[in-house]
Design an enzyme around this catalytic site. Structure first.
Site, PDB file in Angstrom:
ATOM      1  N   GLU A  15      -1.305   0.220  -9.953  1.00  0.00           N
ATOM      2  CA  GLU A  15      -2.367  -0.629  -9.383  1.00  0.00           C
ATOM      3  C   GLU A  15      -3.086  -1.404 -10.488  1.00  0.00           C
ATOM      4  O   GLU A  15      -2.899  -1.151 -11.674  1.00  0.00           O
ATOM      5  CB  GLU A  15      -3.398   0.226  -8.638  1.00  0.00           C
ATOM      6  N   ASN A 145      -9.486  -3.399  -0.235  1.00  0.00           N
ATOM      7  CA  ASN A 145      -8.351  -4.041  -0.894  1.00  0.00           C
ATOM      8  C   ASN A 145      -8.475  -5.556  -0.837  1.00  0.00           C
ATOM      9  O   ASN A 145      -9.365  -6.116  -0.202  1.00  0.00           O
ATOM     10  CB  ASN A 145      -7.039  -3.619  -0.218  1.00  0.00           C
ATOM     11  N   ASP A 195      -2.340  -5.110   0.977  1.00  0.00           N
ATOM     12  CA  ASP A 195      -2.828  -4.418  -0.210  1.00  0.00           C
ATOM     13  C   ASP A 195      -3.494  -5.445  -1.132  1.00  0.00           C
ATOM     14  O   ASP A 195      -4.199  -6.328  -0.648  1.00  0.00           O
ATOM     15  CB  ASP A 195      -1.692  -3.657  -0.887  1.00  0.00           C
TER      16      ASP A 195
END
Length: 289
Positions: A15, A145, A195
């Site tokens: 991430e 997100n 996402d």
């Protein structure tokens, strides 16, 4: 257009990719593995640094310092020593939550989110951070997100992933604070989940689709224009523009909770990818602490 693997190192939860123009380095995290990864394009060398906490985002402050967002809050990281110093605590007394998605605004402010480590419904928040001051933007969220900003800095995009609805909120270009109510920008009805995202210089939002193994381009009008896949990696998590001209893209992925058969079908899950497609991207701004 071509897609290749930049890092073969698999992340349980890759991430927070962020390109540092000062050093020609892409940084990203394995949140669950508690590591900060880096790839220096000048030297074609990769690094991994163990962290004492879960962390999810890194920002540039100046030539000497970076800012890291973790489950404890914001930490100053000194580039030449990697020493970490807590700067601004965030939910530090709540061991059940951690940081998640974040993005720097052109003003030097940051929008970021927190969430429950077990993804409990409504346990997280969206925050605004500027010069050490925290402001709660949304008091209840599950998986914050897709935070990114329009080229003029007058709109913020975000999603609470379980809703499948990407929102657009008017903000002050000088402060990144809201100036009006959020409106629905894009509702995802296909495979996967919304996402991480990044916005290019034309106002297109590039969104990683967790579970679909792709990055989709959404126009300023909320229409999907095209998409690029992350081959053999279904859990694409977040894109970032890279290079001094911000004309390439890196994409992190994950292998979180993937059983053996799923990994066999998608063996590159967790690796970090490069998409060469001549993007009209933007370099991330420095932040003000």
């Amino acid at each position: 257009m071509s897609v290749s693997i930049l890092s073969e190192t698999p992340c349980a939860l890759g991430e927070g990719p962020s390109y540092d123009v000062r050093t020609d380095t892409l940084f990203w995290f394995d949140i669950l593995g508690q590591k900060l990864h880096g790839y220096n394009f000048k030297t074609a060398s990769e690094s991994a640094t163990a962290l004492p906490f879960m962390a999810s985002a890194v920002f540039s402050i100046d030539d000497d310092r970076q800012l890291i967002l973790s489950e404890q809050g914001f930490h100053i990281r000194y580039r030449h020593t990697a020493i970490l110093t807590l700067h601004t605590p965030v939910e530090i007394d709540n061991p059940l939550t951690r940081s998640n998605d974040a993005r720097a605004h052109q003003s030097g402010a940051i929008w970021f989110g927190t969430m429950a480590k077990d993804e409990a419904n409504g346990a997280g928040k969206f925050y605004h951070f500027y010069k050490g001051k925290l402001t709660v933007l949304i008091a209840s969220a599950t998986i914050p997100n897709s935070i990114c900003f329009s080229p003029n800095g007058d709109f913020a995009y975000y999603v609470d992933t379980p809703t499948h609805q990407m929102m657009r909120m008017p903000i002050d270009p000088q402060t990144a604070l809201p100036t009006g109510e959020a409106q629905l920008f894009y509702e995802h009805k296909g495979a996967g989940w919304i996402d991480g995202s990044v916005c290019d210089s034309d106002g297109n939002v590039w969104n990683a689709r967790w579970g679909a193994g792709e990055v989709a381009c959404i126009s300023p009008e909320g229409k999907v224009l095209k998409s690029y896949s992350t081959p053999n990696a279904t859990q694409s998590s977040c894109p970032a523009f890279i290079g001094k001209n911000a004309d390439r893209m890196a994409v992190t992925t994950a292998n979180k909770n993937m059983i053996a058969s799923a990994l066999a079908a998608a063996p590159d899950s967790g690796k970090t990818f490069i998409i060469d497609a001549q993007f009209n991207g933007r370099v991330e701004p420095d932040v003000l602490v």
